[in-house]
Design an enzyme around this catalytic site. Structure first.
Site, mmCIF file in Angstrom:
data_model
loop_
_atom_site.group_PDB
_atom_site.id
_atom_site.type_symbol
_atom_site.label_atom_id
_atom_site.label_comp_id
_atom_site.label_asym_id
_atom_site.label_seq_id
_atom_site.Cartn_x
_atom_site.Cartn_y
_atom_site.Cartn_z
ATOM 1 N N TYR A 1 -17.502 5.099 0.532
ATOM 2 C CA TYR A 1 -16.771 6.569 0.125
ATOM 3 C C TYR A 1 -17.887 7.659 -0.081
ATOM 4 O O TYR A 1 -18.816 7.418 -0.698
ATOM 5 C CB TYR A 1 -15.995 6.221 -1.037
ATOM 6 N N LEU B 1 7.619 6.772 -1.765
ATOM 7 C CA LEU B 1 8.626 6.032 -3.071
ATOM 8 C C LEU B 1 8.896 6.926 -4.105
ATOM 9 O O LEU B 1 9.945 6.252 -5.027
ATOM 10 C CB LEU B 1 7.908 4.699 -3.366
ATOM 11 N N GLY C 1 -1.709 1.116 -2.741
ATOM 12 C CA GLY C 1 -0.603 1.712 -1.830
ATOM 13 C C GLY C 1 0.457 1.331 -2.493
ATOM 14 O O GLY C 1 1.698 1.508 -1.934
ATOM 15 N N ALA D 1 3.055 3.739 -1.447
ATOM 16 C CA ALA D 1 3.408 4.138 -0.226
ATOM 17 C C ALA D 1 3.275 5.677 0.248
ATOM 18 O O ALA D 1 4.105 6.415 0.535
ATOM 19 C CB ALA D 1 5.107 3.641 0.628
#
Length: 298
Positions: free
Chosen positions: A51, A205, A198, A201
């Site tokens: 990252y 959601l 996740g 999603a």
């Protein structure tokens, strides 16, 4: 905040963990956000050397330099940046992992990493050599435990058989049920904790417009979001319902949530203080859309 024991270890980790990939490069703001997350009860902070070319680790290290022993620092290894910065290459060799661990320790401003994870993995890897690297790091006291971040059942099975890993990080949500097919039961039987990511999603959601996702059509994604909304209450937001769906599985140790703002932090923490899903509520969500496992990488 509720906590769960990570089997095979003496770790007690918060049910909501902080996914640090989401934070930007603004050091002062992010350091303050990370510290507020700790004050709110979050104890596991997950980053990676990949990252921002290591800058993410530096920010995390600065945030917790004064309270190092009170947090669980998790980072990942295996993606080696090219010297020109143009991208990265997969490198699961022992030599690279040993070298990368030392560099992560410096960036995190610590002499040990609580949880060191292989950031991917394939069956073509020198798996035993990779495992040996993690075991050497444990013997040296540079890491306390290790795991992998993978959604590939074949890789997870091999690591379960060959290694002493204690966690697997994987994507899991109402719209991504792949872990149920061949991983969750296996990992629970072997006392290996699952760290989910996740859960929302990509926000679909909860509040993002529906688009096709994995094998689901946009209409099916919308149906799933409607089911989440219908199961939510004044005491449990849609975000909390989506996260609680993941935490319902007994194999799951913590839901790793990407947090960028104070409002997202408040909502993530509130989701843990919300009522857990009942069996009937989980079954309602389970039946809202067909379960498509989508496993193409066995």
């Amino acid at each position: 905040m509720n906590y769960r024991s990570l089997k095979k270890t003496n770790f007690k980790i918060s049910e909501i963990s902080f996914g640090c990939m989401s934070i930007s490069a603004d050091n002062s703001e992010n350091i303050a956000l990370l510290q507020r997350a700790f004050d709110a009860g979050i104890t596991l902070f997950d980053t990676a050397d990949l990252y921002d070319q290591g800058e993410n680790e530096r920010i995390v290290g600065r945030a917790f330099a004064g309270i190092r022993q009170q947090v669980i620092l998790a980072t990942k290894v295996g993606n080696q940046w090219r010297t020109d910065g143009s991208g990265w290459d997969w490198n699961p060799t022992k030599a690279y992992i040993l070298q990368a661990a030392d560099e992560s320790l410096k960036r995190l401003q610590t002499d040990y990493i609580d949880l060191y994870q292989l950031h991917g993995g394939t069956l073509d890897d020198p798996i035993d050599e990779t495992i040996e690297a993690f075991e050497v790091l444990k013997q040296q006291g540079k890491i306390r435990e290790y795991g992998i971040s993978s959604i590939r059942p074949s890789v997870i099975r091999e690591w379960t058989i060959r290694s002493n890993m204690v966690t697997v990080m994987m994507q899991y949500s109402l719209l991504d049920r792949r872990p149920e097919e061949s991983c969750l039961e296996l990992l629970q039987q072997n006392d290996i904790g699952v760290l989910t990511r996740g859960s929302l999603a990509k926000g679909m959601l909860v509040n993002k417009p529906a688009v096709p996702y994995l094998t689901y059509s946009a209409d099916q994604v919308k149906t799933a979001a409607q089911a989440v909304a219908a199961t939510s209450t004044a005491n449990r937001s849609a975000t909390a319902t989506a996260i609680q769906f993941a935490l319902y599985q007994p194999a799951v140790a913590s839901a790793v949530v990407g947090i960028r703002t104070d409002s997202q932090l408040v909502e993530a923490v509130a989701s843990n203080n919300s009522p857990a899903l009942s069996q009937a509520e989980w079954e309602y969500l389970n039946e809202a859309i067909p379960v498509n496992y989508y496993n193409q990488h066995r």
